[in-house]
Design an enzyme around this catalytic site. Structure first.
Site, PDB file in Angstrom:
ATOM      1  N   ARG A 148      -8.413  -0.855   4.479  1.00 41.51           N
ATOM      2  CA  ARG A 148      -7.550   0.200   3.919  1.00 41.51           C
ATOM      3  C   ARG A 148      -6.183  -0.363   3.531  1.00 41.51           C
ATOM      4  O   ARG A 148      -5.526   0.180   2.639  1.00 41.51           O
ATOM      5  CB  ARG A 148      -7.351   1.331   4.938  1.00 41.51           C
ATOM      6  N   LYS A 181       0.834  -1.207   0.000  1.00 47.40           N
ATOM      7  CA  LYS A 181       0.000   0.000   0.000  1.00 47.40           C
ATOM      8  C   LYS A 181       0.866   1.255   0.000  1.00 47.40           C
ATOM      9  O   LYS A 181       0.640   2.184  -0.783  1.00 47.40           O
ATOM     10  CB  LYS A 181      -0.894  -0.002   1.250  1.00 47.40           C
ATOM     11  N   ASN A 182       1.853   1.274   0.889  1.00 49.14           N
ATOM     12  CA  ASN A 182       2.615   2.509   1.064  1.00 49.14           C
ATOM     13  C   ASN A 182       3.599   2.782  -0.071  1.00 49.14           C
ATOM     14  O   ASN A 182       4.226   3.841  -0.104  1.00 49.14           O
ATOM     15  CB  ASN A 182       3.330   2.515   2.419  1.00 49.14           C
ATOM     16  N   LEU A 197       6.295  19.601   7.373  1.00 49.96           N
ATOM     17  CA  LEU A 197       7.521  19.254   6.643  1.00 49.96           C
ATOM     18  C   LEU A 197       7.243  19.159   5.140  1.00 49.96           C
ATOM     19  O   LEU A 197       8.100  19.513   4.320  1.00 49.96           O
ATOM     20  CB  LEU A 197       8.108  17.939   7.169  1.00 49.96           C
ATOM     21  N   ARG A 202      -0.783  14.673  13.457  1.00 52.46           N
ATOM     22  CA  ARG A 202      -0.107  14.334  12.200  1.00 52.46           C
ATOM     23  C   ARG A 202      -0.014  15.582  11.336  1.00 52.46           C
ATOM     24  O   ARG A 202      -0.706  15.724  10.329  1.00 52.46           O
ATOM     25  CB  ARG A 202      -0.833  13.202  11.475  1.00 52.46           C
ATOM     26  N   ASP A 251       4.551   0.688  12.245  1.00 50.62           N
ATOM     27  CA  ASP A 251       3.355  -0.026  11.774  1.00 50.62           C
ATOM     28  C   ASP A 251       3.331  -1.478  12.260  1.00 50.62           C
ATOM     29  O   ASP A 251       2.264  -2.097  12.291  1.00 50.62           O
ATOM     30  CB  ASP A 251       3.292  -0.010  10.239  1.00 50.62           C
ATOM     31  N   CYS A 266      -5.350   7.433   9.643  1.00 44.83           N
ATOM     32  CA  CYS A 266      -5.519   6.796  10.945  1.00 44.83           C
ATOM     33  C   CYS A 266      -5.261   7.791  12.063  1.00 44.83           C
ATOM     34  O   CYS A 266      -4.373   8.649  11.951  1.00 44.83           O
ATOM     35  CB  CYS A 266      -4.552   5.628  11.093  1.00 44.83           C
TER      36      CYS A 266
HETATM   37  C1  UD1 Z   1       4.039   6.780   6.548  1.00 44.64           C
HETATM   38  C2  UD1 Z   1       3.213   5.540   6.349  1.00 44.64           C
HETATM   39  C3  UD1 Z   1       2.713   5.021   7.687  1.00 44.64           C
HETATM   40  C4  UD1 Z   1       3.868   4.833   8.657  1.00 44.64           C
HETATM   41  C5  UD1 Z   1       4.722   6.084   8.738  1.00 44.64           C
HETATM   42  C6  UD1 Z   1       5.988   5.905   9.565  1.00 44.64           C
HETATM   43  C7  UD1 Z   1       2.236   5.917   4.150  1.00 44.64           C
HETATM   44  C8  UD1 Z   1       1.034   6.165   3.348  1.00 44.64           C
HETATM   45  N1  UD1 Z   1       2.078   5.870   5.494  1.00 44.64           N
HETATM   46  O1  UD1 Z   1       3.179   7.755   7.120  1.00 44.64           O
HETATM   47  O2  UD1 Z   1       2.052   3.772   7.461  1.00 44.64           O
HETATM   48  O3  UD1 Z   1       3.353   4.554   9.949  1.00 44.64           O
HETATM   49  O4  UD1 Z   1       5.134   6.487   7.420  1.00 44.64           O
HETATM   50  O5  UD1 Z   1       6.765   4.869   9.046  1.00 44.64           O
HETATM   51  O6  UD1 Z   1       3.331   5.704   3.615  1.00 44.64           O
HETATM   52  N2  UD1 Z   1       5.535  14.574  10.972  1.00 44.64           N
HETATM   53  C9  UD1 Z   1       5.563  15.915  11.248  1.00 44.64           C
HETATM   54  N3  UD1 Z   1       5.398  16.804  10.216  1.00 44.64           N
HETATM   55  C10 UD1 Z   1       5.218  16.401   8.935  1.00 44.64           C
HETATM   56  C11 UD1 Z   1       5.200  15.023   8.653  1.00 44.64           C
HETATM   57  C12 UD1 Z   1       5.359  14.130   9.696  1.00 44.64           C
HETATM   58  O7  UD1 Z   1       5.720  16.311  12.398  1.00 44.64           O
HETATM   59  O8  UD1 Z   1       5.079  17.250   8.044  1.00 44.64           O
HETATM   60  C13 UD1 Z   1       5.657  13.590  12.067  1.00 44.64           C
HETATM   61  C14 UD1 Z   1       4.375  12.783  12.244  1.00 44.64           C
HETATM   62  O9  UD1 Z   1       3.440  13.478  13.035  1.00 44.64           O
HETATM   63  C15 UD1 Z   1       4.859  11.526  12.906  1.00 44.64           C
HETATM   64  C16 UD1 Z   1       6.239  11.348  12.282  1.00 44.64           C
HETATM   65  O10 UD1 Z   1       6.608  12.604  11.724  1.00 44.64           O
HETATM   66  O11 UD1 Z   1       4.990  11.696  14.282  1.00 44.64           O
HETATM   67  C17 UD1 Z   1       6.300  10.270  11.233  1.00 44.64           C
HETATM   68  O12 UD1 Z   1       5.486  10.602  10.169  1.00 44.64           O
HETATM   69  P1  UD1 Z   1       5.830  10.247   8.658  1.00 44.64           P
HETATM   70  O13 UD1 Z   1       7.128   9.540   8.543  1.00 44.64           O
HETATM   71  O14 UD1 Z   1       5.633  11.485   7.861  1.00 44.64           O
HETATM   72  O15 UD1 Z   1       4.674   9.219   8.343  1.00 44.64           O
HETATM   73  P2  UD1 Z   1       3.619   9.285   7.161  1.00 44.64           P
HETATM   74  O16 UD1 Z   1       4.294   9.640   5.901  1.00 44.64           O
HETATM   75  O17 UD1 Z   1       2.419  10.044   7.600  1.00 44.64           O
END
Ligand code: UD1
Length: 418
Positions: free
Chosen positions: A397, A22-23, A125, A121, A305, A116
């Protein structure tokens, strides 16, 4: 959307194929916007999140077709700019369409992304990377409007290696003039898959899988054909189910490299894990044992995850484990369901103290998020008696065929609609 009825308490065994990731599929579908014409994506799992991505692509003017596990995206010369609210609110990864739209057209509009509920979230960034590349980002707290007359390559240093922000920055940087260097980039295997697809489109990208990704933007792109890698969290789920039930079996279509931290954790808990080029074979002891303290972290750390899955498996074993979640603020919502099955899991902030009780019992539980739902399913397979796992919409999902695959492994599990 229905629930699962599971009669647990017996070891699983046999072999099952792990479907596409999925990711990986979601950023790759977003990336298909970058090149005009028909891109072909094989091994694309049939998930509700992938259907939401297809809905976004169609709203932007693409023709999207699925035949089996192959999805074809025909991106027109003129794309729309607005990501529709419906799918945007249903999944977090919809934010990736902003980067791709910016890269291709210089304009993207959307409401805030859903996904989720795992704690705060933010997408600062992502938006910071767009701004660094020269985009104007208007955020009135409800709607996002990103525009750029031209994007320019830049050096961007991420304060945290966010998976989504790294992907979004790569997508936008492909459309920027000049060289973009992403430092402290996420190193997850999905980044390598996205790089593979971008290269299939003719983009010049290097370094994915390391903390420094270099994109030489502005190259002419053509549509591409690509095969999505196996889903490492689905693999980890089936491995957890084998391990929790004292079973033995093989996961096909994965060499385990993308989920080696889970393989290692299960090995420490007493499983024999054999990684082969085309499969991972696992033989579990009758009861898993506790392992030393372990914490989640960005790759190559233990994947957040897989945290609920490991907790579920260890809760059905013996001995104690301290498991700390460092990536998301709130990722223990599923623990209430485990406790209803008799698990002894104490929470102290971001750390779970898992005390294996040896035998869980069936209960009526509800999934509150995707991987939490999978973890409850794993626990229910290990638990004696009948369990009901509700909230299947969360599970759909990320799992194309969870009950079918677990049945193929000998699990007594059936889906009830309604
Ligand atoms: C992706 C995965 C998700 C996985 C996660 C961490 C997808 C669709 N989802 O989610 O399944 O659990 O990576 O491996 O690929 N953060 C910020 N600011 C930002 C972005 C992120 O503070 O702009 C923080 C988030 O709140 C969180 C952490 O960074 O605490 C990790 O998030 P991130 O690596 O961005 O995960 P996702 O891309 O949302």
């Amino acid at each position: 959307m229905g629930h699962l009825i599971i009669e647990g308490g017996r070891p699983l065994g046999g072999a099952v194929r792990v479907h596409g990731a999925k990711n990986s599929a979601l950023p790759i579908l977003a990336a298909a916007l970058l090149a005009q014409g028909e891109s072909v994506i094989h091994n694309c799992p049939d998930l509700t999140d992938v259907a939401a991505a297809a809905e976004i692509l169609r709203a932007l003017g693409c023709r999207v077709r699925r035949s089996g596990t192959t999805v074809t995206v025909d991106a027109p010369a003129e794309l729309g700019h607005t990501v529709p609210d419906g799918p945007m609110g249903r999944m977090r990864a919809s934010v990736l369409f902003l980067g791709a739209l910016l890269g291709r057209t210089g304009r993207a509009e959307a409401s805030w992304p859903g996904g989720c509920a795992l704690g705060a979230r933010p997408i600062d960034l992502h938006l910071g990377a767009f701004r660094a590349l020269g985009a104007q980002v208007r955020d009135d707290g409800d709607r996002l409007v990103c525009t750029a007359d031209a994007l320019h390559g830049r050096r961007i240093v991420f304060p945290f290696p966010s998976v989504g922000a790294t992907e979004d920055a790569m997508l936008a940087a492909v459309g920027a003039q000049g060289v973009t260097i992403l430092e402290n980039a996420a190193r997850e295997p999905e980044l390598v898959d996205l790089q593979g697809f971008l290269r299939a489109l003719g983009a010049e990208v290097a370094g994915a899988g390391t903390a420094r990704i270099v994109v030489c933007g502005g190259r002419p792109l053509r549509p591409g054909t690509y095969t999505v890698m196996a889903d490492r969290i689905v693999a980890a789920t089936y491995a957890a189910a084998l391990a929790a039930t004292g079973g033995a079996g093989a996961l096909l279509g994965t060499d385990g490299a993308g989920w080696s931290p889970m393989c290692d954790a299960l090995a420490r808990a007493g499983c024999a894990v054999r990684r082969l080029p085309d499969r991972v074979e696992l033989t579990a002891p009758p009861r898993l044992r506790g392992i030393g303290p372990i914490e989640t972290g960005p790759w190559p750390g233990f994947p957040t995850d897989a945290q609920p899955l490991l907790t579920a498996a260890l809760a059905a074993g013996e001995g104690e484990t301290l498991l700390t979640e460092t990536v998301f603020d709130r990722r223990f919502g599923y623990v209430a369901g485990l406790r209803a099955m008799g698990a002894d899991v104490a929470l102290d902030g971001r750390t779970a103290r898992i005390h294996g009780v040896g035998v869980l019992h069936g209960a009526d539980v509800t999934a509150g998020d995707l991987r939490g739902g999978a973890a409850l399913t794993v626990a229910a397979l290990a638990a004696g008696g009948e369990s009901t796992v509700r909230g299947l919409a969360h599970i759909a999902r990320g799992y194309a065929s969870l009950p079918e695959d677990l049945s193929a492994l000998g699990g007594r599990i059936r889906r009830h609609e309604g």
